[in-house]
Design a protein around this motif. Structure first.
Motif, PDB file in Angstrom:
ATOM      1  N   SER A 210     -42.672  93.591 149.400  1.00 41.00           N
ATOM      2  CA  SER A 210     -43.272  94.806 149.959  1.00 41.00           C
ATOM      3  C   SER A 210     -42.281  95.528 150.856  1.00 41.00           C
ATOM      4  CB  SER A 210     -44.543  94.468 150.739  1.00 41.00           C
ATOM      5  OG  SER A 210     -45.455  93.812 149.892  1.00 41.00           O
ATOM      6  N   PHE A 229     -48.304  97.389 152.779  1.00 38.61           N
ATOM      7  CA  PHE A 229     -48.428  96.430 153.872  1.00 38.61           C
ATOM      8  C   PHE A 229     -47.402  95.310 153.721  1.00 38.61           C
ATOM      9  CE2 PHE A 229     -50.854  92.590 155.400  1.00 38.61           C
ATOM     10  CZ  PHE A 229     -50.784  92.911 156.747  1.00 38.61           C
ATOM     11  N   THR A 237     -49.726  90.515 150.265  1.00 34.19           N
ATOM     12  CA  THR A 237     -50.115  91.489 149.238  1.00 34.19           C
ATOM     13  C   THR A 237     -51.030  90.839 148.217  1.00 34.19           C
ATOM     14  OG1 THR A 237     -47.928  92.473 149.462  1.00 34.19           O
ATOM     15  CG2 THR A 237     -49.194  93.113 147.520  1.00 34.19           C
ATOM     16  N   ASP A 257     -45.480  96.845 143.320  1.00 36.20           N
ATOM     17  CA  ASP A 257     -45.417  95.685 144.213  1.00 36.20           C
ATOM     18  C   ASP A 257     -46.675  94.886 143.917  1.00 36.20           C
ATOM     19  OD1 ASP A 257     -44.931  93.965 146.313  1.00 36.20           O
ATOM     20  OD2 ASP A 257     -45.881  95.258 147.802  1.00 36.20           O
TER      21      ASP A 257
HETATM   22 MG   LIG Z   1     -46.157  91.773 149.725  1.00 36.31          MG
END
Ligand SMILES: [Mg+2]
Ligand SMILES: Nc1nc2c(ncn2[C@@H]2O[C@H](COP(=O)(O)OP(=O)(O)OP(=O)(O)O)[C@@H](O)[C@H]2O)c(=O)[nH]1
Length: 422
Positions: A210, A229, A237, A257
């Motif tokens: 991320s 985030f 995540t 992501d």
């Molecule tokens: Mg992540």
């Protein structure tokens, strides 16, 4: 208020596995992520785990004593326990018994924010519970924070009924999930149609996927793109995020992501998260992010490779991004092939990573502006179907469009290139 949870972690070191102690350390971090304090550890070297109690008799006795000495209210096992092992251990230890899978599922349940992630975790939890249920204690509500072991019931028929209830619940949730999956698939179809290539960040949990996504958004995303985030915790995540990255050379790609991997990732999760993970299996290229500062990074690479294989994503072209180099002391020997050394934190090496991505064949995408004469309606309709048209303006001598398209299409139509400002 919830009682403070104190735990002993337990593991079998099978065949003198050199990764064993790292795995126990990781189990401790998983407990920590569930707000459980680890106050003791019991391990045993074995060729294979004991069928009935996982550990041998002597070790069970030792564990029993330690539980009472340390005033512990939960014992956590490093491997997924079978239904009968859980029953036997419950009886022998007179203490709540959980395993690594339960911890992972609990963390994911806490972190799941989107409807899709919540449904996926709930399905995985129920699939885990199903073979382990021995009578329904009425505790299968969606709000429940953790997978609980349900106390024994009165007989076969009730058990069958309980199993059916869980199966029905799973089917109901799967049907609910299906509508979201279809939405996601439609979005992906739409993106495919526009021809923009897709790159997915993959890797072990906490590797920095991320953070890399955010660095790229900072450098090359549009100003309206929201950052994702990132945090120093396992499974930060849980949903897939897709952002458009447009490079200075006009090439662009979609970057996604997604959820990180971990050793002994419960197979129920891989199944349940299949729709989220399709973002990986359908990508044109993967960036395998590695936490190079972690002493176990090589093992993490292997776990990630194995998981990609399980997903059927092991043939997709890949670049390795060795991240967190700012934490690595001494000279870095840059000798691995297809490998870029970066620090998402210091934004070091990100340009090299981008360069490497844009060198790849699949990234033949161009952003351009064309003025198509009105008599060339066929070209316009071709582009409507095959390019990603951003804006259209009707001028006196033709239709002015700005768009992203395949390089081959650009070559074909570049005679119409226009520098008029839209
Ligand atoms: Mg992540
Ligand atoms: N020192 C340093 N820390 C980094 C770097 N990249 C990421 N981190 C930190 O590592 C932690 C995890 O980063 P994330 O980007 O959330 O990792 P992730 O791979 O997305 O993790 P999951 O979503 O849990 O799978 C965060 O605290 C980041 O600030 C880096 O290059 N150097």
């Amino acid at each position: 208020m919830e009682q403070e949870q104190r735990a002993i972690i337990v593991g079998c070191n099978l065949k003198n596995d050199k990764e064993f102690f790292n795995m126990m350390k990781e189990l401790s971090s998983l407990a920590d992520a569930c707000d459980i304090e680890v106050v003791g550890e019991i391990t045993q070297k074995l060729e294979r785990v004991y069928f009935s109690h996982y550990l041998g008799k002597g070790k069970i006795q030792e564990l029993f004593t330690l539980i009472h000495e340390k005033d512990v209210n939960v014992v956590i096992f490093n491997d997924e326990l079978s239904p009968s092992q859980i029953r036997n251990l419950d009886t022998a230890l007179k203490c709540k018994v959980i395993d690594r899978t339960t911890l992972i599922l609990d963390i994911l349940a806490k972190r799941a924010k989107s409807k899709e992630a919540q449904l996926q975790v709930e399905i995985a939890k129920l699939q885990y519970v199903l073979p382990r249920v021995t009578g329904l204690g009425g505790s299968l509500s969606r709000q429940e924070g953790s997978v609980r072991f349900i106390s024994r019931g009165s007989g076969e028929t009730k058990l069958e009924l309980d199993h059916r209830k869980i199966k029905d619940k799973i089917s109901g949730l799967q049907a609910e999930l299906e509508t979201l999956v279809i939405q996601r698939q439609n979005q992906r179809k739409q993106r495919k149609k526009s021809g923009i290539p897709a790159v997915a960040l993959v890797g072990y949990t906490n590797a920095g996927k991320s953070s890399i996504m955010n660095s790229l958004i900072d450098l090359y995303g549009s100003s309206i793109d929201k950052k994702v985030f990132e945090k120093d915790m396992l499974f930060a995540t849980l949903e897939t995020y897709v952002r458009n990255i447009k490079l200075p050379n006009n090439k662009s790609f979609l970057l996604s992501d997604t959820v990180g991997f971990i050793s002994k990732l419960p197979h129920q999760l891989v199944d349940a998260f299949r729709s989220t993970l399709e973002e990986i299996t359908e990508a044109d290229m993967l960036v395998h992010v590695v936490d190079y500062s972690n002493p176990n990074y090589k093992q993490h690479i292997e776990v990630t490779k194995d998981t990609l294989k399980e997903l059927g994503a092991d043939t997709i072209p890949i670049i390795y991004a060795y991240n967190k180099t700012d934490l690595v002391e001494g000279e870095i020997t840059k000798d691995e092939k297809d490998c870029i050394y970066i620090s998402a934190k210091n934004k070091a090496g990100i340009d090299e990573l981008v360069n490497e991505i844009s060198k790849r064949d699949f990234l033949q995408h161009v952003f351009c502006q064309l003025l198509i004469p009105y008599e060339k309606g066929n070209i316009l309709s071709y582009l409507k179907d095959n390019a990603n048209i951003k804006s259209t303006e009707y001028n006196s001598d033709g239709v002015l469009i700005s768009m992203e398209c395949k390089e081959s299409d650009y070559e074909r139509y570049k005679q119409f290139e226009s520098l008029i400002k839209i």
